[in-house]
Design a protein around this motif. Structure first.
Motif, PDB file in Angstrom:
ATOM      1  N   VAL A 201      60.806 -22.419  41.398  1.00  0.00           N
ATOM      2  CA  VAL A 201      62.317 -23.006  40.870  1.00  0.00           C
ATOM      3  C   VAL A 201      63.391 -22.045  41.741  1.00  0.00           C
ATOM      4  N   PRO A 202      64.557 -22.704  41.754  1.00  0.00           N
ATOM      5  CA  PRO A 202      65.673 -21.912  42.738  1.00  0.00           C
ATOM      6  C   PRO A 202      65.846 -20.514  41.695  1.00  0.00           C
ATOM      7  N   ASP A 203      66.011 -19.605  42.257  1.00  0.00           N
ATOM      8  CA  ASP A 203      66.152 -18.154  41.546  1.00  0.00           C
ATOM      9  C   ASP A 203      67.180 -18.373  40.488  1.00  0.00           C
ATOM     10  N   GLY A 204      68.223 -19.226  40.553  1.00  0.00           N
ATOM     11  CA  GLY A 204      69.359 -19.075  39.518  1.00  0.00           C
ATOM     12  C   GLY A 204      68.780 -20.300  38.349  1.00  0.00           C
ATOM     13  N   GLU A 205      67.834 -20.677  38.344  1.00  0.00           N
ATOM     14  CA  GLU A 205      67.267 -21.747  37.462  1.00  0.00           C
ATOM     15  C   GLU A 205      66.090 -21.004  36.762  1.00  0.00           C
ATOM     16  N   LEU A 206      65.681 -19.937  37.210  1.00  0.00           N
ATOM     17  CA  LEU A 206      64.107 -19.329  36.547  1.00  0.00           C
ATOM     18  C   LEU A 206      64.429 -19.023  35.113  1.00  0.00           C
ATOM     19  N   ALA A 207      65.478 -18.268  34.604  1.00  0.00           N
ATOM     20  CA  ALA A 207      65.517 -18.011  33.213  1.00  0.00           C
ATOM     21  C   ALA A 207      65.760 -19.186  32.295  1.00  0.00           C
ATOM     22  N   LYS A 208      66.298 -20.184  32.863  1.00  0.00           N
ATOM     23  CA  LYS A 208      66.787 -21.440  32.190  1.00  0.00           C
ATOM     24  C   LYS A 208      65.242 -22.166  31.908  1.00  0.00           C
ATOM     25  N   THR A 209      64.607 -22.323  33.079  1.00  0.00           N
ATOM     26  CA  THR A 209      63.328 -22.941  33.009  1.00  0.00           C
ATOM     27  C   THR A 209      62.469 -22.437  31.984  1.00  0.00           C
ATOM     28  N   ALA A 210      62.245 -21.008  32.265  1.00  0.00           N
ATOM     29  CA  ALA A 210      61.514 -20.213  31.256  1.00  0.00           C
ATOM     30  C   ALA A 210      61.704 -20.389  29.879  1.00  0.00           C
ATOM     31  N   ARG A 211      62.716 -20.446  29.618  1.00  0.00           N
ATOM     32  CA  ARG A 211      63.344 -20.624  28.356  1.00  0.00           C
ATOM     33  C   ARG A 211      63.151 -22.075  27.780  1.00  0.00           C
ATOM     34  N   GLU A 212      63.348 -23.116  28.451  1.00  0.00           N
ATOM     35  CA  GLU A 212      63.018 -24.218  28.086  1.00  0.00           C
ATOM     36  C   GLU A 212      61.420 -24.513  27.949  1.00  0.00           C
ATOM     37  N   TRP A 213      60.720 -23.801  28.616  1.00  0.00           N
ATOM     38  CA  TRP A 213      59.196 -24.020  28.619  1.00  0.00           C
ATOM     39  C   TRP A 213      58.770 -23.281  27.449  1.00  0.00           C
ATOM     40  N   ALA A 214      59.334 -21.923  27.247  1.00  0.00           N
ATOM     41  CA  ALA A 214      58.830 -21.257  25.954  1.00  0.00           C
ATOM     42  C   ALA A 214      59.132 -22.032  24.756  1.00  0.00           C
ATOM     43  N   GLU A 215      60.557 -22.660  24.749  1.00  0.00           N
ATOM     44  CA  GLU A 215      60.873 -23.180  23.463  1.00  0.00           C
ATOM     45  C   GLU A 215      60.021 -24.438  23.096  1.00  0.00           C
ATOM     46  N   ARG A 216      59.709 -25.187  24.243  1.00  0.00           N
ATOM     47  CA  ARG A 216      58.751 -26.293  23.980  1.00  0.00           C
ATOM     48  C   ARG A 216      57.469 -25.887  23.238  1.00  0.00           C
ATOM     49  N   LEU A 217      56.867 -24.698  24.099  1.00  0.00           N
ATOM     50  CA  LEU A 217      55.628 -23.995  23.625  1.00  0.00           C
ATOM     51  C   LEU A 217      55.595 -23.740  21.896  1.00  0.00           C
ATOM     52  N   ALA A 218      57.055 -22.993  21.722  1.00  0.00           N
ATOM     53  CA  ALA A 218      57.352 -22.404  20.305  1.00  0.00           C
ATOM     54  C   ALA A 218      57.438 -23.775  19.340  1.00  0.00           C
ATOM     55  N   ALA A 219      57.660 -24.629  19.647  1.00  0.00           N
ATOM     56  CA  ALA A 219      57.804 -26.084  18.669  1.00  0.00           C
ATOM     57  C   ALA A 219      56.487 -26.815  18.553  1.00  0.00           C
ATOM     58  N   GLY A 220      55.627 -26.168  19.334  1.00  0.00           N
ATOM     59  CA  GLY A 220      54.084 -26.744  19.116  1.00  0.00           C
ATOM     60  C   GLY A 220      53.203 -26.342  18.174  1.00  0.00           C
ATOM     61  N   PRO A 221      51.957 -26.746  18.159  1.00  0.00           N
ATOM     62  CA  PRO A 221      50.979 -26.565  17.132  1.00  0.00           C
ATOM     63  C   PRO A 221      50.372 -25.158  17.601  1.00  0.00           C
ATOM     64  N   THR A 222      50.929 -23.950  17.035  1.00  0.00           N
ATOM     65  CA  THR A 222      50.550 -22.731  17.466  1.00  0.00           C
ATOM     66  C   THR A 222      49.046 -22.408  17.597  1.00  0.00           C
ATOM     67  N   ARG A 223      48.470 -22.609  16.364  1.00  0.00           N
ATOM     68  CA  ARG A 223      47.095 -22.182  16.381  1.00  0.00           C
ATOM     69  C   ARG A 223      46.113 -23.110  17.260  1.00  0.00           C
ATOM     70  N   ALA A 224      46.433 -24.271  17.311  1.00  0.00           N
ATOM     71  CA  ALA A 224      45.657 -25.091  18.162  1.00  0.00           C
ATOM     72  C   ALA A 224      45.987 -24.744  19.611  1.00  0.00           C
ATOM     73  N   LEU A 225      47.186 -24.366  19.974  1.00  0.00           N
ATOM     74  CA  LEU A 225      47.390 -23.578  21.326  1.00  0.00           C
ATOM     75  C   LEU A 225      46.652 -22.443  21.417  1.00  0.00           C
ATOM     76  N   ALA A 226      46.542 -21.278  20.379  1.00  0.00           N
ATOM     77  CA  ALA A 226      45.688 -20.377  20.752  1.00  0.00           C
ATOM     78  C   ALA A 226      44.322 -20.542  20.766  1.00  0.00           C
ATOM     79  N   LEU A 227      43.864 -21.565  20.163  1.00  0.00           N
ATOM     80  CA  LEU A 227      42.302 -21.960  20.130  1.00  0.00           C
ATOM     81  C   LEU A 227      42.062 -22.710  21.459  1.00  0.00           C
ATOM     82  N   THR A 228      43.094 -23.132  22.160  1.00  0.00           N
ATOM     83  CA  THR A 228      42.584 -24.008  23.252  1.00  0.00           C
ATOM     84  C   THR A 228      42.837 -22.961  24.343  1.00  0.00           C
TER      85      THR A 228
END
Length: 278
Positions: A201-228
């Motif tokens: 991603v463009p340098d200026g969008e890295l933090a924003k994209t990482a935040r979006e991806w992380a918050e999407r993962l944080a809203a997911g089924p955490t234990r299923a992700l760990a086992l996966t």
């Protein structure tokens, strides 16, 4: 869900910054003048923070990044992180191997074994152990200016931090040897083409994209992700029978979680699931 940000307190907080909010643990290496080369204290802090993320139900994803022009330039040999390297006349046989096991390999293992998904947001140079730290993460985002360097050969050294384990599994043995034999800088775009990076991603969008991806993962089924995560990581070293047995066991374990029950119920009721990470 939004948590109020909390900042860690320790003697290395200024060098390894840490906050948690929106169920995301954000870890930032902060020695920009040294391209975030890791001292032993920083390394231990990283290992501790990853262990804390695994154990804390309030943490459901992790982002690892750096400040300045470097993600991480590897171990800081001047600070003693590579004690033994270049001082063979003083070393007792076994000292260096022990240092590697207890240092670089423990750090990479802490990422691989973290029970929460870990995103590397590579903001600049990732060299040596720094490259392996990024590649051990579950997902890798890279700024356009990022580059990856298997710098060991330039110093007459053998790769450490699990590089000879990680790289062939990501790009195959021939590409891994090319990177490790020559030590050339690999631009972010080429790293994406080889499969080392999920997205550039463009340098200026890295933090924003990482935040979006992380918050999407944080809203997911955490234990299923760990086992996966465990299944995928282990599959590279397993035969089919072992992998299939592990998959069946993971399904059995996961079906005892609240999130699995919620996922099934939301499907039957035709609504969006509301996962709690439990």
């Amino acid at each position: 869900m939004t948590d109020s940000p909390r900042v860690s307190g320790s003697s290395v907080t200024s060098l390894v910054q840490h906050t948690t909010d929106n169920a995301v643990s954000r870890i930032t290496l902060n020695r920009p003048e040294a391209l975030n080369a890791l001292t032993p204290d920083q390394r231990e802090r990283l290992i501790d923070l990853l262990a804390e993320a695994s154990a804390d139900p309030a943490v459901r994803a992790v982002v690892l990044t750096g400040t300045g022009r470097g993600f991480c330039a590897g171990a800081d040999l001047r600070a003693g992180a590579g004690a033994g390297a270049g001082r063979a006349e003083e070393a007792v046989p076994g000292d260096l191997a022990r240092t590697i096991r207890q240092g670089a390999q423990r750090l990479v293992s802490a990422v691989l074994d973290c029970e929460k998904p870990v995103i590397a947001a590579v903001n600049g140079t990732a060299a040596g152990l720094g490259a392996h730290l990024a590649l051990a993460c579950d997902l890798v985002l890279a700024a356009e200016s990022a580059r990856f360097i298997e710098v060991f050969v330039r110093r007459g050294l053998v790769p450490d931090g699990g590089g000879a384990y990680l790289l062939p599994r990501l790009v195959g043995p021939r590409r891994a040897k090319e990177l490790m034999f020559f030590g050339d800088a690999l631009p972010a775009a080429d790293a994406e083409r080889l499969g080392l990076v999920n997205r550039v991603v463009p340098d200026g969008e890295l933090a924003k994209t990482a935040r979006e991806w992380a918050e999407r993962l944080a809203a997911g089924p955490t234990r299923a992700l760990a086992l996966t995560k465990q299944l995928v990581n282990a599959s590279l070293d397993s035969d089919r029978a072992t992998a299939f047995a592990a998959e069946a066991a993971a399904q059995e374990i996961n079906m005892t979680t609240r999130d699995a029950r919620e996922g099934v119920a939301s499907f039957v009721e035709r609504r969006t699931p509301r996962y709690e990470g439990r």
